[in-house]
Scaffold this motif. Structure first.
Motif, PDB file in Angstrom:
ATOM      1  N   LEU A 396     -47.976   6.520 -22.582  1.00  0.00           N
ATOM      2  CA  LEU A 396     -48.222   5.172 -22.081  1.00  0.00           C
ATOM      3  C   LEU A 396     -47.314   4.863 -20.897  1.00  0.00           C
ATOM      4  CD1 LEU A 396     -49.621   2.425 -22.378  1.00  0.00           C
ATOM      5  CD2 LEU A 396     -47.835   1.784 -24.013  1.00  0.00           C
ATOM      6  N   ILE A 397     -46.037   5.255 -21.002  1.00  0.00           N
ATOM      7  CA  ILE A 397     -45.099   5.042 -19.899  1.00  0.00           C
ATOM      8  C   ILE A 397     -45.554   5.789 -18.654  1.00  0.00           C
ATOM      9  CG2 ILE A 397     -42.757   5.487 -19.088  1.00  0.00           C
ATOM     10  CD1 ILE A 397     -42.772   3.185 -20.914  1.00  0.00           C
ATOM     11  N   GLN A 398     -45.965   7.035 -18.846  1.00  0.00           N
ATOM     12  CA  GLN A 398     -46.406   7.851 -17.712  1.00  0.00           C
ATOM     13  C   GLN A 398     -47.650   7.255 -17.053  1.00  0.00           C
ATOM     14  OE1 GLN A 398     -47.250  11.898 -18.778  1.00  0.00           O
ATOM     15  NE2 GLN A 398     -47.476  12.578 -16.665  1.00  0.00           N
ATOM     16  N   MET A 399     -48.566   6.749 -17.875  1.00  0.00           N
ATOM     17  CA  MET A 399     -49.788   6.159 -17.338  1.00  0.00           C
ATOM     18  C   MET A 399     -49.468   4.907 -16.524  1.00  0.00           C
ATOM     19  SD  MET A 399     -53.108   4.700 -19.395  1.00  0.00           S
ATOM     20  CE  MET A 399     -52.136   3.347 -20.071  1.00  0.00           C
ATOM     21  N   MET A 400     -48.556   4.055 -17.015  1.00  0.00           N
ATOM     22  CA  MET A 400     -48.204   2.837 -16.300  1.00  0.00           C
ATOM     23  C   MET A 400     -47.420   3.136 -15.027  1.00  0.00           C
ATOM     24  SD  MET A 400     -47.409  -0.042 -19.217  1.00  0.00           S
ATOM     25  CE  MET A 400     -46.212   0.925 -20.139  1.00  0.00           C
ATOM     26  N   ASN A 401     -46.582   4.168 -15.069  1.00  0.00           N
ATOM     27  CA  ASN A 401     -45.815   4.527 -13.878  1.00  0.00           C
ATOM     28  C   ASN A 401     -46.676   5.137 -12.788  1.00  0.00           C
ATOM     29  OD1 ASN A 401     -43.309   3.631 -14.698  1.00  0.00           O
ATOM     30  ND2 ASN A 401     -42.763   5.555 -15.681  1.00  0.00           N
ATOM     31  N   GLN A 402     -47.844   5.628 -13.146  1.00  0.00           N
ATOM     32  CA  GLN A 402     -48.727   6.252 -12.170  1.00  0.00           C
ATOM     33  C   GLN A 402     -49.807   5.293 -11.668  1.00  0.00           C
ATOM     34  OE1 GLN A 402     -50.206   9.737 -14.155  1.00  0.00           O
ATOM     35  NE2 GLN A 402     -48.388  10.955 -13.697  1.00  0.00           N
ATOM     36  N   LEU A 403     -49.709   4.018 -12.082  1.00  0.00           N
ATOM     37  CA  LEU A 403     -50.706   3.047 -11.628  1.00  0.00           C
ATOM     38  C   LEU A 403     -50.692   2.899 -10.110  1.00  0.00           C
ATOM     39  CD1 LEU A 403     -50.466   0.145 -14.223  1.00  0.00           C
ATOM     40  CD2 LEU A 403     -52.401   1.673 -13.848  1.00  0.00           C
ATOM     41  N   SER A 404     -49.498   2.991  -9.534  1.00  0.00           N
ATOM     42  CA  SER A 404     -49.388   2.763  -8.095  1.00  0.00           C
ATOM     43  C   SER A 404     -50.070   3.844  -7.287  1.00  0.00           C
ATOM     44  CB  SER A 404     -47.912   2.678  -7.682  1.00  0.00           C
ATOM     45  OG  SER A 404     -47.249   3.887  -8.010  1.00  0.00           O
ATOM     46  N   THR A 405     -50.143   5.054  -7.812  1.00  0.00           N
ATOM     47  CA  THR A 405     -50.755   6.144  -7.057  1.00  0.00           C
ATOM     48  C   THR A 405     -52.267   6.158  -7.195  1.00  0.00           C
ATOM     49  OG1 THR A 405     -50.512   7.658  -8.943  1.00  0.00           O
ATOM     50  CG2 THR A 405     -48.704   7.560  -7.352  1.00  0.00           C
ATOM     51  N   SER A 406     -52.803   5.335  -8.122  1.00  0.00           N
ATOM     52  CA  SER A 406     -54.243   5.345  -8.364  1.00  0.00           C
ATOM     53  C   SER A 406     -54.974   4.217  -7.653  1.00  0.00           C
ATOM     54  CB  SER A 406     -54.517   5.227  -9.871  1.00  0.00           C
ATOM     55  OG  SER A 406     -54.028   4.001 -10.367  1.00  0.00           O
ATOM     56  N   ARG A 407     -54.221   3.462  -6.852  1.00  0.00           N
ATOM     57  CA  ARG A 407     -54.865   2.349  -6.158  1.00  0.00           C
ATOM     58  C   ARG A 407     -55.806   2.870  -5.090  1.00  0.00           C
ATOM     59  NH1 ARG A 407     -49.929  -1.322  -4.399  1.00  0.00           N
ATOM     60  NH2 ARG A 407     -49.163   0.729  -3.819  1.00  0.00           N
ATOM     61  N   ALA A 408     -56.916   2.200  -4.959  1.00  0.00           N
ATOM     62  CA  ALA A 408     -57.905   2.617  -3.967  1.00  0.00           C
ATOM     63  C   ALA A 408     -57.469   2.196  -2.585  1.00  0.00           C
ATOM     64  CB  ALA A 408     -59.261   1.997  -4.295  1.00  0.00           C
ATOM     65  N   ASP A 409     -57.757   3.009  -1.632  1.00  0.00           N
ATOM     66  CA  ASP A 409     -57.427   2.710  -0.247  1.00  0.00           C
ATOM     67  C   ASP A 409     -58.402   1.663   0.277  1.00  0.00           C
ATOM     68  OD1 ASP A 409     -57.025   4.770   2.741  1.00  0.00           O
ATOM     69  OD2 ASP A 409     -56.615   2.673   2.332  1.00  0.00           O
ATOM     70  N   SER A 410     -57.844   0.586   0.874  1.00  0.00           N
ATOM     71  CA  SER A 410     -58.692  -0.492   1.375  1.00  0.00           C
ATOM     72  C   SER A 410     -59.559  -0.045   2.546  1.00  0.00           C
ATOM     73  CB  SER A 410     -57.821  -1.680   1.803  1.00  0.00           C
ATOM     74  OG  SER A 410     -56.922  -1.268   2.802  1.00  0.00           O
ATOM     75  N   ASN A 411     -59.215   1.085   3.164  1.00  0.00           N
ATOM     76  CA  ASN A 411     -59.998   1.569   4.295  1.00  0.00           C
ATOM     77  C   ASN A 411     -61.311   2.205   3.866  1.00  0.00           C
ATOM     78  OD1 ASN A 411     -58.143   0.767   6.245  1.00  0.00           O
ATOM     79  ND2 ASN A 411     -56.916   2.602   5.940  1.00  0.00           N
ATOM     80  N   ASP A 412     -61.512   2.379   2.568  1.00  0.00           N
ATOM     81  CA  ASP A 412     -62.746   2.995   2.070  1.00  0.00           C
ATOM     82  C   ASP A 412     -63.883   1.978   1.918  1.00  0.00           C
ATOM     83  OD1 ASP A 412     -61.517   5.430   1.982  1.00  0.00           O
ATOM     84  OD2 ASP A 412     -60.959   5.293  -0.125  1.00  0.00           O
ATOM     85  N   ARG A 413     -63.683   0.785   2.383  1.00  0.00           N
ATOM     86  CA  ARG A 413     -64.751  -0.212   2.275  1.00  0.00           C
ATOM     87  C   ARG A 413     -65.953   0.218   3.104  1.00  0.00           C
ATOM     88  NH1 ARG A 413     -61.594  -5.530   4.002  1.00  0.00           N
ATOM     89  NH2 ARG A 413     -61.086  -4.086   5.687  1.00  0.00           N
ATOM     90  N   SER A 414     -67.092  -0.201   2.644  1.00  0.00           N
ATOM     91  CA  SER A 414     -68.330   0.183   3.321  1.00  0.00           C
ATOM     92  C   SER A 414     -68.446  -0.492   4.675  1.00  0.00           C
ATOM     93  CB  SER A 414     -69.530  -0.193   2.456  1.00  0.00           C
ATOM     94  OG  SER A 414     -69.636  -1.601   2.370  1.00  0.00           O
ATOM     95  N   LEU A 415     -69.297   0.089   5.519  1.00  0.00           N
ATOM     96  CA  LEU A 415     -69.549  -0.496   6.832  1.00  0.00           C
ATOM     97  C   LEU A 415     -70.126  -1.897   6.706  1.00  0.00           C
ATOM     98  CD1 LEU A 415     -71.083   2.593   8.682  1.00  0.00           C
ATOM     99  CD2 LEU A 415     -68.834   1.589   9.045  1.00  0.00           C
ATOM    100  N   TRP A 416     -71.031  -2.073   5.747  1.00  0.00           N
ATOM    101  CA  TRP A 416     -71.638  -3.384   5.539  1.00  0.00           C
ATOM    102  C   TRP A 416     -70.576  -4.428   5.169  1.00  0.00           C
ATOM    103  CZ3 TRP A 416     -75.669  -5.780   7.081  1.00  0.00           C
ATOM    104  CH2 TRP A 416     -76.882  -5.118   7.302  1.00  0.00           C
ATOM    105  N   LYS A 417     -69.680  -4.040   4.289  1.00  0.00           N
ATOM    106  CA  LYS A 417     -68.666  -4.989   3.837  1.00  0.00           C
ATOM    107  C   LYS A 417     -67.760  -5.396   4.989  1.00  0.00           C
ATOM    108  CE  LYS A 417     -65.312  -5.694   0.120  1.00  0.00           C
ATOM    109  NZ  LYS A 417     -64.657  -5.090  -1.065  1.00  0.00           N
TER     110      LYS A 417
END
Length: 758
Positions: A396-417
Motif C-alpha cells: 500500500l505504501i509503495q502504491m501511494m508513493n508511486q501515485l506521482s509517477t502515474s499522472r497523465a501528461d496534460s499534453n496528451d489531450r486530443s486536438l478537439w479538446k
C-alpha cells in the motif's frame, strides 16, 4: 501651543510599541506578525496596565488601508501565467483543502451552537493557511529550496487568490437575508466578468502607459503612480459592488506583468510594512482576555481541528493532486495554521456586522497558537511518515508513493479538446470586452450625444433619432475588432488544419463552431440596433448579418484586431522578455526532468564565500555533493553550461540541479564555507615610504620585475623621484642604480622587511 491630535499620539504609541515588541520577537526568532499582534494587545483598551489607544476608529481606518496595500503587494508577487503553468495538481489540492477545511469550520461552529453567519465565516477563516508564516518557517528550517516547499507555496498562492474570491462571496452572502443558488451563481458570474475585464483591459493599457512615460519616471514618481493606480482600482471595485481589497489585488496583478514590477515591489514594500503593521496591531487590539478565558474550550478545539484537519485532509488533498504519500504528508503538515487572511476575513465580517464580537479574538488566539506550532508540525511530518511506513502494508505504501509517477501528461489531450478550449476562452474574453464597450456606449456616450445632437427625422413613416444612429455606429465600430476575432480566430490554427485534413467527418462540426460564434457576434449587433432603433426584428436581423459580414471582410478591422492582440501579448510577455534579456528567467526544461527527485534550485554566492576566485574544476562540486551547475547568473548576463574553467565570483547566482538531499548539502556548504572576520584589521593599513638605493643594495642592476619588490615583499613601487617635486613612473626595463630614490606602498611589516634589505 496647539494640542497634538489624538491620532498622532496613537500612531506614536502603536509604532513605538510595535518596534519594541518586534525586536524582542526577532531576537526570539518568531514571526513578526505575532509581535504586531502582541503589541496591539498591549496598547488596547483591554490592557489596563499600559497606555491605550484613544482614537480606535481612525486606527481601524488605517488598518483598512493596510489590508488594501497588503493585497496590492500580494498581487505584485502574483502572476496568472504562473497559475496556468502549474498544471492541475496544485489546483486540485487547493480546492480540496479549502472545501474540506471550510466544512470542518462550519461543523465546529455548529457544534458550539454559534450563529449561521459565524459558522460560515469561521469556515472561511480555517481554510486559509498563512503564506507569510509558512515562508518564514521554511526559511528558518532551511527547507525553502526543497521540492515539497515549492508545491506548498504554489498552493498557498492559489489559496490567497481564492481567498479574494471567498471574500467577495462572503460579502454577497452577508448582504442577503437568505441567498439562494441563483444569487450565488450571479455573484460568481459577476466576479468572473469583472476579473477578466479588468485584467484584459489593465494588461492592455497599464504597461503601454508605463512604457510611454518610462523616461520621465524616477523612483518617487513610480511610487506615487503605482499607489495612485492601486487606490483608483480600489475605488472602482467598491463602485461595482466588490471590496477595495479585491480591486487593489487586481491592480497589483496587472502591474506584476510589467517590466517595472520588481522595482514597484521594492518601492511599495516600506509603505506595505507600515500600514501592514498598523493592521496587525489593530488585530491585537481586539483581543479581549475575558473572551479568551470564556472561550478557552472552543479555542483548543479549533486548534486541534486545524492541526488534525490539515495534517490528515491536507495530506489526502495533496495525494489527490498526484503527490506521493511522503511528499503529501510534508505538504499537509506544513499548512497546519491560519494567518493574515483569516484576520482579513474576520475584519470583513465585523465591518459588515454579521459575525459576533467574540469570533475575532478567538481566531487571533487560534492563529497565535498554531503559528508557534508550525515549525514543530513541519518537523513532525517525516517521523509520522516513518510510523505509517512501519504499520501500513508495504504494498500500500509503495502504491501511494508511486501515485506521482502515474499522472497523465496534460499534453496528451486530443486536438478537439485543445481547439474547443481555445475557442471557448476566446469567445468568453471577447464577449466580455464587447459587453463592456456596449455598456459604456449606451450608459455614458448615448446621453452625451443626446444632449449635443438631439435631432429626429422620419423616413417612410419610420422615426429615426440622430443620437441613436451615431451611438449605434460608434458602438459597432468599437466592438468590431472583438466580434471579428471572436468569429475568425483559431480558424487557421494547427489544430483546425489537422482536424480538417484528418477526416471529412470533422469538417461539418468545425464549420458548426464558426456558426455558433457568428450567432453570438450577431446577438451583440442585434442588441445595439434594437436598443437604438424602432425597426421590426426581420429588418434588424438582416441589418446585423450585413454588418457582421462587412466586419469580417474588412481588412482595416482585421489589421486593427491583429495589432491589438499583438500589443496585448507583448505586454503580457514584457516581464518574461526583460527576464530573458537580463538572464533571470529559469530554463524551460525545469519540471521536465525524468527523475522526480531531481529539480533545479537557485543559490546566491555570499560576498565572503571561500569559493570565490576558484574554478568549478577546483571546487569539484559534482564529486563532493552530486550536483550540477547548469547556469551562472552574473549581473545582467547568464552563463549557460559553464565548463570547469569558469571562476566563481561573489554575488553570482548559481542554478543547481540535484535531489533534495544533494541541494540541501550543497546549500549548507555554500553558507558555511565563509571567510572569517579579519582579526588583524589594524595591521592592514597601507603606508607610503621613501626608499633610497644604497651602494650595497641587492636591487642594483636589477629591473623592477627582477627585484622581487612585489612578489617577494608584497610592496608596490609607485614612482621614481626626480628633483624635489617630480615623481615619474618606473619603466619595467630600467635597472636600479645607486642613489635612486623610489617611493613604495605596502603594509607596515612588508615595508619594514623591504627597508631592512635595501
Amino acid at each position: 501651543m496647539a494640542e497634538l491630535p489624538a491620532l498622532i499620539k496613537d500612531l506614536a504609541l502603536i509604532l513605538v510599541s510595535a518596534g519594541i515588541v518586534t525586536l524582542i520577537f526577532k531576537r526570539l526568532k518568531q514571526p513578526l506578525v505575532l509581535g504586531y499582534i502582541v503589541a496591539g494587545f498591549l496598547v488596547s483598551p483591554h490592557m489596563p496596565y499600559t497606555a491605550s489607544v484613544v482614537d480606535t476608529a481612525s486606527i481601524h481606518q488605517w488598518s483598512d488601508i493596510g489590508v488594501m496595500f497588503l493585497l496590492f503587494s500580494l498581487g505584485l508577487d502574483f502572476s496568472f501565467k504562473k497559475i496556468l503553468k502549474m498544471g492541475a495538481s496544485p489546483i486540485i489540492s487547493t480546492i480540496t483543502i479549502i472545501f474540506c477545511m471550510s466544512m470542518l469550520g462550519v461543523l465546529a461552529g455548529h457544534m458550539f451552537g454559534w450563529s449561521r453567519m459565524d459558522c460560515i465565516f469561521l469556515g472561511g477563516m480555517l481554510a486559509m493557511s498563512s503564506t507569510t508564516i509558512i515562508y518564514k518557517a521554511f526559511d528558518d528550517l532551511g527547507l525553502r529550496q526543497q521540492q515539497f516547499a515549492g508545491l506548498v507555496m504554489s498552493v498557498l498562492i492559489l489559496e490567497d487568490i481564492l481567498a479574494i474570491v471567498m471574500m467577495v462571496m462572503l460579502s454577497a452572502i452577508a448582504s442577503g437575508n437568505n441567498p439562494d443558488g441563483s444569487q450565488m451563481l450571479e455573484s460568481i458570474v459577476k466576479i468572473g466578468f469583472f476579473l477578466v475585464l479588468w485584467l484584459v483591459v489593465g494588461i492592455f493599457a497599464v504597461p503601454e502607459f508605463l512604457r510611454k512615460v518610462r523616461k520621465l519616471i524616477n523612483g518617487e514618481v513610480l511610487l506615487v503612480v503605482s499607489l495612485g493606480l492601486c487606490c483608483a482600482m480600489a475605488v472602482f471595485s467598491t463602485k461595482v459592488g466588490f471590496s477595495s481589497a479585491f480591486g487593489a489585488f487586481i491592480m497589483g496583478s496587472i502591474l506584476a506583468e510589467t517590466v517595472e514590477a520588481e522595482r514597484i515591489e521594492k518601492l511599495v514594500e516600506p509603505v506595505k510594512n507600515l500600514f501592514g503593521a498598523i493592521f496587525f496591531v489593530s488585530v491585537g487590539m481586539l483581543v479581549d482576555p475575558a473572551i479568551l478565558v470564556s472561550y478557552a474550550i472552543p479555542i483548543i478545539a479549533l486548534v486541534l481541528t486545524i492541526l488534525l484537519g490539515q495534517s490528515i485532509l491536507g495530506t489526502v488533498s495533496f495525494m489527490l493532486g498526484g503527490e506521493s504519500l511522503r511528499s503529501a504528508m510534508r505538504c499537509g503538515f506544513s499548512m497546519a495554521q491560519i494567518g493574515e487572511f483569516s484576520f482579513i476575513i474576520a475584519s470583513l465580517g465585523l465591518s459588515l456586522g454579521v459575525i459576533s464580537d467574540f469570533l475575532y479574538p478567538v481566531v487571533v488566539a487560534v492563529s497565535v497558537i498554531t503559528t508557534f506550532l508550525t515549525p514543530y508540525m513541519i518537523r513532525l511530518a517525516t517521523p509520522a511518515y516513518g510510523v505509517l511506513e512501519k504499520h501500513l502494508p508495504s504494498r500500500l505504501i509503495q502504491m501511494m508513493n508511486q501515485l506521482s509517477t502515474s499522472r497523465a501528461d496534460s499534453n496528451d489531450r486530443s486536438l478537439w479538446k485543445r481547439l474547443l478550449i481555445q475557442m471557448t476562452v476566446n469567445t468568453v474574453v471577447y464577449s466580455i470586452l464587447a459587453s463592456a464597450v456596449t455598456a459604456l456606449m449606451l450608459t455614458f456616450f448615448h446621453p452625451f450625444v443626446t444632449k449635443v445632437l438631439d435631432f429626429h427625422f422620419y423616413v417612410f413613416g419610420i422615426h429615426f433619432s440622430v443620437p441613436d444612429i451615431v451611438t449605434g455606429v460608434v458602438a459597432v465600430l468599437f466592438v468590431a475588432p472583438f466580434l471579428r476575432a471572436m468569429v475568425m480566430k483559431k480558424n487557421r490554427s494547427e489544430e483546425w488544419k489537422a482536424l480538417w485534413a484528418e477526416s471529412n467527418r470533422n469538417r461539418l462540426p468545425l464549420l458548426f463552431t464558426i456558426l455558433v460564434r457568428a450567432i453570438i457576434a450577431l446577438n451583440f449587433i442585434f442588441y445595439i440596433c434594437s436598443y437604438l432603433g424602432h425597426l421590426n426584428h426581420a429588418i434588424l436581423i438582416t441589418l446585423a448579418v450585413i454588418v457582421l459580414v462587412l466586419i469580417i471582410l474588412s481588412r482595416a478591422v482585421k489589421n486593427h484586431s491583429i495589432r491589438m492582440e499583438r500589443l496585448f501579448i507583448n505586454n503580457l510577455r514584457s516581464r518574461d522578455i526583460e527576464a530573458q534579456i537580463h538572464g533571470k528567467k529559469r530554463p524551460l526544461y525545469e519540471g521536465r526532468l525524468l527523475d522526480r527527485d531531481i529539480h533545479i534550485a537557485d543559490f546566491d554566492v555570499p560576498m565572503n564565500s571561500m569559493w570565490m576566485g576558484s574554478t568549478l574544476k577546483q571546487l569539484n562540486l559534482g564529486r563532493k555533493y552530486g550536483v550540477h551547475i547548469s547556469s551562472i547568473m552574473r549581473a545582467n548576463n547568464r552563463l549557460n553550461i559553464p565548463d570547469g574553467d569558469y571562476i566563481i565570483f561573489p554575488g553570482d547566482k548559481l542554478q543547481v540541479i540535484g535531489s533534495d538531499e544533494q541541494l540541501s548539502n550543497f546549500g549548507t556548504a555554500l553558507k558555511s564555507e565563509l571567510l572569517g572576520e579579519d582579526t588583524e584589521m589594524e595591521q592592514r593599513e597601507m603606508k607610503l615610504r621613501q626608499l633610497i638605493i644604497g651602494s650595497e643594495s641587492p636591487f642594483i642592476g636589477k629591473t623592477l620585475m627582477e627585484s622581487g619588490i612585489r612578489h617577494l615583499y608584497s610592496c608596490m613601487v609607485v614612482g621614481l623621484e626626480e628633483g624635489e617635486e617630480n615623481l615619474s613612473p618606473v619603466s619595467p626595463n630600467r635597472k636600479f642604480q645607486e642613489g635612486d630614490i623610489i617611493w613604495v606602498v605596502g603594509e607596515e611589516e612588508a615595508l619594514y622587511a623591504l627597508l631592512n634589505d635595501k
